[in-house]
Design a protein around this motif. Structure first.
Motif, PDB file in Angstrom:
ATOM      1  N   MET A   1      -2.643  10.457  -2.255  1.00  0.00           N
ATOM      2  CA  MET A   1      -4.028  11.200  -2.480  1.00  0.00           C
ATOM      3  C   MET A   1      -4.833  10.489  -1.603  1.00  0.00           C
ATOM      4  O   MET A   1      -5.469  10.890  -0.420  1.00  0.00           O
ATOM      5  CB  MET A   1      -4.195  11.701  -3.195  1.00  0.00           C
ATOM      6  CG  MET A   1      -5.229  12.440  -3.566  1.00  0.00           C
ATOM      7  SD  MET A   1      -7.206  11.680  -3.776  1.00  0.00           S
ATOM      8  CE  MET A   1      -6.960  10.828  -5.059  1.00  0.00           C
TER       9      MET A   1
ATOM     10  N   GLN B   1       2.951  19.097   3.317  1.00  0.00           N
ATOM     11  CA  GLN B   1       1.969  18.903   4.289  1.00  0.00           C
ATOM     12  C   GLN B   1       2.315  19.089   5.191  1.00  0.00           C
ATOM     13  O   GLN B   1       3.700  19.722   5.668  1.00  0.00           O
ATOM     14  CB  GLN B   1       1.264  17.582   4.358  1.00  0.00           C
ATOM     15  CG  GLN B   1       0.961  16.972   3.512  1.00  0.00           C
ATOM     16  CD  GLN B   1      -0.173  17.884   2.547  1.00  0.00           C
ATOM     17  OE1 GLN B   1      -1.181  17.972   3.588  1.00  0.00           O
ATOM     18  NE2 GLN B   1      -0.564  18.088   1.202  1.00  0.00           N
TER      19      GLN B   1
ATOM     20  N   GLN C   1       4.082  10.284   6.065  1.00  0.00           N
ATOM     21  CA  GLN C   1       3.005  10.742   4.960  1.00  0.00           C
ATOM     22  C   GLN C   1       1.654  10.865   6.060  1.00  0.00           C
ATOM     23  O   GLN C   1       1.058  11.962   6.230  1.00  0.00           O
ATOM     24  CB  GLN C   1       2.252  10.313   4.306  1.00  0.00           C
ATOM     25  CG  GLN C   1       1.693  10.112   3.885  1.00  0.00           C
ATOM     26  CD  GLN C   1       0.606  10.220   2.840  1.00  0.00           C
ATOM     27  OE1 GLN C   1       1.156   8.631   1.956  1.00  0.00           O
ATOM     28  NE2 GLN C   1      -0.051  10.797   1.321  1.00  0.00           N
TER      29      GLN C   1
ATOM     30  N   SER D   1       4.260  16.790  -2.480  1.00  0.00           N
ATOM     31  CA  SER D   1       3.261  16.663  -1.293  1.00  0.00           C
ATOM     32  C   SER D   1       3.720  17.519  -0.367  1.00  0.00           C
ATOM     33  O   SER D   1       5.436  17.146   0.099  1.00  0.00           O
ATOM     34  CB  SER D   1       2.748  15.367  -1.034  1.00  0.00           C
ATOM     35  OG  SER D   1       1.938  16.178  -0.179  1.00  0.00           O
TER      36      SER D   1
ATOM     37  N   TRP E   1      -5.351  17.957  -2.185  1.00  0.00           N
ATOM     38  CA  TRP E   1      -4.413  17.825  -1.699  1.00  0.00           C
ATOM     39  C   TRP E   1      -2.764  18.456  -2.809  1.00  0.00           C
ATOM     40  O   TRP E   1      -1.954  18.590  -2.329  1.00  0.00           O
ATOM     41  CB  TRP E   1      -4.045  16.597  -1.778  1.00  0.00           C
ATOM     42  CG  TRP E   1      -3.335  15.373  -1.218  1.00  0.00           C
ATOM     43  CD1 TRP E   1      -2.767  15.197   0.291  1.00  0.00           C
ATOM     44  CD2 TRP E   1      -2.612  15.052  -1.852  1.00  0.00           C
ATOM     45  NE1 TRP E   1      -1.639  14.815  -0.111  1.00  0.00           N
ATOM     46  CE2 TRP E   1      -1.238  14.622  -1.576  1.00  0.00           C
ATOM     47  CE3 TRP E   1      -2.089  14.234  -2.992  1.00  0.00           C
ATOM     48  CZ2 TRP E   1       0.263  13.297  -1.804  1.00  0.00           C
ATOM     49  CZ3 TRP E   1      -0.835  13.787  -4.058  1.00  0.00           C
ATOM     50  CH2 TRP E   1      -0.043  12.739  -3.337  1.00  0.00           C
ATOM     51  N   GLU E   2      -3.222  18.214  -4.046  1.00  0.00           N
ATOM     52  CA  GLU E   2      -1.956  18.525  -5.279  1.00  0.00           C
ATOM     53  C   GLU E   2      -1.573  19.885  -4.137  1.00  0.00           C
ATOM     54  O   GLU E   2      -0.048  20.410  -4.886  1.00  0.00           O
ATOM     55  CB  GLU E   2      -2.281  18.590  -6.216  1.00  0.00           C
ATOM     56  CG  GLU E   2      -2.890  16.917  -6.858  1.00  0.00           C
ATOM     57  CD  GLU E   2      -3.402  16.381  -8.388  1.00  0.00           C
ATOM     58  OE1 GLU E   2      -3.778  17.722  -8.538  1.00  0.00           O
ATOM     59  OE2 GLU E   2      -2.907  15.267  -8.706  1.00  0.00           O
TER      60      GLU E   2
ATOM     61  N   ARG F   1      -8.882  16.174  -4.554  1.00  0.00           N
ATOM     62  CA  ARG F   1      -7.128  15.861  -5.362  1.00  0.00           C
ATOM     63  C   ARG F   1      -6.479  16.869  -5.212  1.00  0.00           C
ATOM     64  O   ARG F   1      -5.625  16.976  -4.909  1.00  0.00           O
ATOM     65  CB  ARG F   1      -7.392  14.735  -6.324  1.00  0.00           C
ATOM     66  CG  ARG F   1      -6.543  14.675  -7.314  1.00  0.00           C
ATOM     67  CD  ARG F   1      -6.335  14.539  -8.774  1.00  0.00           C
ATOM     68  NE  ARG F   1      -7.678  13.244  -8.337  1.00  0.00           N
ATOM     69  CZ  ARG F   1      -6.757  11.735  -8.705  1.00  0.00           C
ATOM     70  NH1 ARG F   1      -5.658  11.284  -8.148  1.00  0.00           N
ATOM     71  NH2 ARG F   1      -7.396  10.794  -8.074  1.00  0.00           N
TER      72      ARG F   1
ATOM     73  N   ASP G   1      -1.554  21.809  -2.154  1.00  0.00           N
ATOM     74  CA  ASP G   1      -1.095  21.342  -0.334  1.00  0.00           C
ATOM     75  C   ASP G   1      -2.060  22.386   0.619  1.00  0.00           C
ATOM     76  O   ASP G   1      -1.509  22.935   1.163  1.00  0.00           O
ATOM     77  CB  ASP G   1       0.593  22.414  -0.564  1.00  0.00           C
ATOM     78  CG  ASP G   1       1.322  21.743  -1.242  1.00  0.00           C
ATOM     79  OD1 ASP G   1       0.842  20.494  -1.699  1.00  0.00           O
ATOM     80  OD2 ASP G   1       2.301  22.360  -1.781  1.00  0.00           O
TER      81      ASP G   1
ATOM     82  N   GLY H   1       1.878   9.223  -6.869  1.00  0.00           N
ATOM     83  CA  GLY H   1       0.812   9.951  -5.447  1.00  0.00           C
ATOM     84  C   GLY H   1      -0.643  10.185  -5.940  1.00  0.00           C
ATOM     85  O   GLY H   1      -0.918  10.537  -4.691  1.00  0.00           O
TER      86      GLY H   1
ATOM     87  N   LYS I   1       4.396  18.897  -9.598  1.00  0.00           N
ATOM     88  CA  LYS I   1       3.497  17.744  -9.456  1.00  0.00           C
ATOM     89  C   LYS I   1       3.959  16.662  -8.891  1.00  0.00           C
ATOM     90  O   LYS I   1       4.519  15.626  -9.363  1.00  0.00           O
ATOM     91  CB  LYS I   1       2.333  17.482 -10.457  1.00  0.00           C
ATOM     92  CG  LYS I   1       0.810  16.060 -10.412  1.00  0.00           C
ATOM     93  CD  LYS I   1       0.317  15.912 -11.349  1.00  0.00           C
ATOM     94  CE  LYS I   1      -0.837  15.117 -10.821  1.00  0.00           C
ATOM     95  NZ  LYS I   1      -1.868  15.069 -12.589  1.00  0.00           N
TER      96      LYS I   1
END
Length: 687
Positions: A301, A631, A348, A629, A450-451, A447, A453, A297, A626
């Motif tokens: 990131m 997106q 990704q 991800s 990103w975590e 970070r 969203d 993870g 956690k």
């Protein structure tokens, strides 16, 4: 069609899948070339970059050209409905040129001319090399410019490096004369000439630094780096003259890079300048998946951060020009991707804005340094091995994602990245020489978003700040008065600004601002940073923020309060109980200052508060733990949601509204369990 309107999507309404193809290495094996055509179809590939290092095959002797083999390759790819990204071959010149025209060889910082060999060791200033590259590029454009398989131009390959020859020295002096309007006083003022008696009294006295860090004239170092970027762009612009002339509607790209040791943006060139001259951004991504120093993870990131930077350079989708379907051959440990990781890592890239998954390389070389670099086709020439099947799975998936091509990622958060500031900060003899870590610090601030969203644009100082609710500016050491003015306007008009320690200390010439922190920054933030304490690795301090305590390392700014509010306090040392975190209402906006380098838990709590206050909700309503991800890329009609499990365990996710899996076609709602490394791509209608 204007330059700004050029896009590969004008020709291709599909996800590009394929990669670097080097048939010039196999011309004595027609059976291999025939197998390639069959295997391309089995791998569900459709686009191939050709000719990248083929100069010696295209022009084996000066003025003697062999294009027939390339004609056949175009025909083969076109026959299966494929497209060609045609490269100009300047990344590696033929041996006859180095022998006949030694001026094309680079001179290193010690003023030693390099030998022929390797690649990217040509002088960007050389008139001969510029003439030769234009000449071969013109012939390529004349021959293939109207070919129906031609999709775009791939200019050279992974530009980088520098030359210190006499031609480059003269060109650097001319560049400086232009920059400083022919006034030596202006140059000496910018470089702080009297320091150690470095005042320049004649332009001929100026030489490039032997290596950055050895010259103590920081203004010289900074201008040399700027010159290298400008001279590289100048070389590129010279290359594309015949292409723009003969193929004005064919888009042009060149492949950007990342520094792979810690996976940060490439540092040697200022891509914010280079991007302005490209129609499409493309980059080469080689993260070290499954390494032993960070979680999957955490690495994901970092990949996402670079994706969002390169996407944001032109605010449009980019291309993944190179990646590996398995492993590489130049990491310290060349570990291959585990089952499931290739599809996950490919998706990704698409989730963060790529309209392609392209590989280096199509077929493994038989000899030399890349014979063990990952490829679609291994030495076994088989479609039955695991890697080939992984590639085919990616191809089949991409074939179902054509509606996503051309869509973008709207963002309310901007994170400011600046190459020049990082150059100057790394050159600064102060703070902690090993702990500056500017790109990594930006990734730390990225970070939480990103975590959570929350889409982020990683922007540069020239871009529009007004598009964002929140602008995060960590460690912006070098900042011009123009940028300060734009930050001031952003906050006064209602924006929320976050700045940190070691920001705003020098101007664009790397000269310290006199009178303390710039008066406009003091006005925006309501504080005066008066001292930066640098800590040893074993030093400990903490801060309190909103009734919680967080550990601090590396840096702590001693802050004098003027009219800001205290959000957090230092706990220890001579600045105990003094402000560590502040906020200040400035006109219609708000400015936060973070005085120390704090643990991830602080970033999480701090930005979660801002996310709530500014209503920075994720676009999707997928709930997860956690390590997963989510997106989104969006069109007017639909949101395309990528749900990706970057953990080693099964993970439940909750779809709160009905969505359709774009790969399987099934409708999903409620809880779905993702297996290790599994990805789901779903469509949610906006109607």
């Amino acid at each position: 069609m204007s330059k700004q309107e050029k896009s590969y999507t004008s020709e291709a309404k599909f996800m590009l899948h394929g990669g670097d193809y080097n048939p010039d290495q196999w011309l004595d094996r027609p059976d291999i070339l025939a197998d390639d055509v069959k295997l391309m179809q089995l791998a569900h590939t459709n686009t191939f970059s050709v000719g990248i290092f083929a100069w010696s095959t295209l022009e084996p002797e000066e003025g003697v050209y062999q294009f027939e083999w390339l004609d056949e390759i175009f025909s083969n790819i076109h026959s299966i409905g494929g497209k060609v990204i045609l490269a100009t071959p300047s990344g590696a010149r033929p041996a006859w040129m180095s022998q006949t025209y030694p001026e094309v060889l680079r001179v290193d910082g010690s003023r030693v001319k390099q030998l022929h060999g390797g690649r990217h060791n040509h002088c960007f200033t050389s008139k001969v090399y510029r003439e030769k590259t234009q000449q071969i590029n013109r012939l390529l454009a004349e021959r293939y410019g109207d070919h129906p398989a031609l999709l775009m131009w791939h200019i050279s390959n992974e530009y980088g490096g520098e030359c210190h020859c006499n031609q480059c020295q003269d060109t650097f002096r001319n560049w400086l004369m232009n920059k400083y309007n022919g006034e030596l006083k202006a140059l000496n003022d910018a470089w702080w000439g009297p320091f150690w008696s470095h005042t320049i009294t004649d332009w001929s006295q100026i030489e490039s630094p032997s290596s950055i860090g050895e010259s103590m004239v920081h203004g010289l170092n900074l201008d040399w780096r700027r010159f290298i970027t400008d001279q590289t762009i100048s070389f590129y612009k010279n290359e594309i003259i015949p292409l723009r002339e003969l193929t004005p509607t064919v888009p042009i790209t060149t492949n950007f890079m990342a520094d792979t040791n810690d996976l940060i943006p490439f540092q040697a060139l200022d891509y914010s300048k280079f991007a302005k001259h490209l129609d499409v951004i493309s980059w080469d991504a080689y993260p070290a998946w499954h390494n032993d120093w960070e979680s999957t993870g955490d690495l994901a990131m970092k990949v996402a951060f670079i994706d969002d930077l390169y996407r944001s350079l032109k605010q449009q989708p980019f291309l993944l020009m190179e990646s590996t379907p398995s492993g590489v051959n130049w990491h310290q440990v060349n570990k291959t991707k585990r089952p499931g990781m290739h599809l996950l890592s490919a998706m990704q890239m698409v989730a963060h804005g790529s309209d392609s998954i392209l590989y280096f390389q199509w077929r493994k070389s038989r000899g030399s340094s890349e014979k063990f670099h990952g490829a679609v086709v291994d030495h076994d020439n088989s479609a039955e091995n695991r890697v080939f099947k992984d590639v085919a799975e990616v191809g089949q998936t991409l074939e179902k994602l054509s509606n996503i091509v051309g869509t973008n990622r709207p963002a309310d958060v901007g994170l400011l990245y600046d190459w020049e500031s990082n150059w100057a900060l790394n050159d600064a003899q102060g703070f902690g020489l090993e702990t500056k870590r500017y790109p990594q610090t930006l990734q730390d601030h990225y970070r939480t978003f990103w975590e959570k969203d929350i889409p982020v644009d990683v922007i540069t100082k020239e871009q529009d700040f007004s598009a964002y609710k929140l602008l995060v500016v960590p460690m912006l050491y070098l900042v011009s008065e123009e940028t300060i003015s734009r930050l001031k306007t952003f906050v006064s008009n209602g924006g929320t600004l976050v700045m940190t320690y070691i920001s705003g200390l020098v101007n664009e010439h790397d000269l310290a601002y006199l009178g303390g922190w710039h008066k406009d920054l003091q006005e925006i933030f309501g504080i005066k940073p008066v001292e930066t304490d640098t800590l040893y690795p074993r030093d400990q301090n903490t801060i309190t923020y909103h009734n919680k305590t967080y550990s601090l390392k590396d840096y702590a700014t001693v802050i004098e309060l003027t009219n800001a509010n205290i959000e957090g306090l230092y706990v220890e040392d001579f600045y105990a109980n003094s402000p560590a975190i502040t906020s200040h209402q400035y006109q219609s906006g708000k400015a936060y200052y973070i005085g120390g380098r704090l643990e991830d838990a602080f970033q999480k709590d701090f930005y979660e508060t801002l996310i709530e206050e500014l209503n920075l909700a994720p676009i999707s309503n997928v709930k997860h733990e956690k390590g997963v991800s989510v997106q989104v890329r969006s069109s007017a009609e639909s949101d395309y949601i990528f749900v990706m499990n970057f953990t080693e365990q099964n993970q439940p996710v909750l779809f709160e509204s009905l969505v359709t899996d774009m790969v399987t076609g099934e409708e999903l709602v409620g809880e779905v369990v993702l297996r290790k490394y599994e990805v789901r791509i779903v469509e949610k209608s906006n109607s």
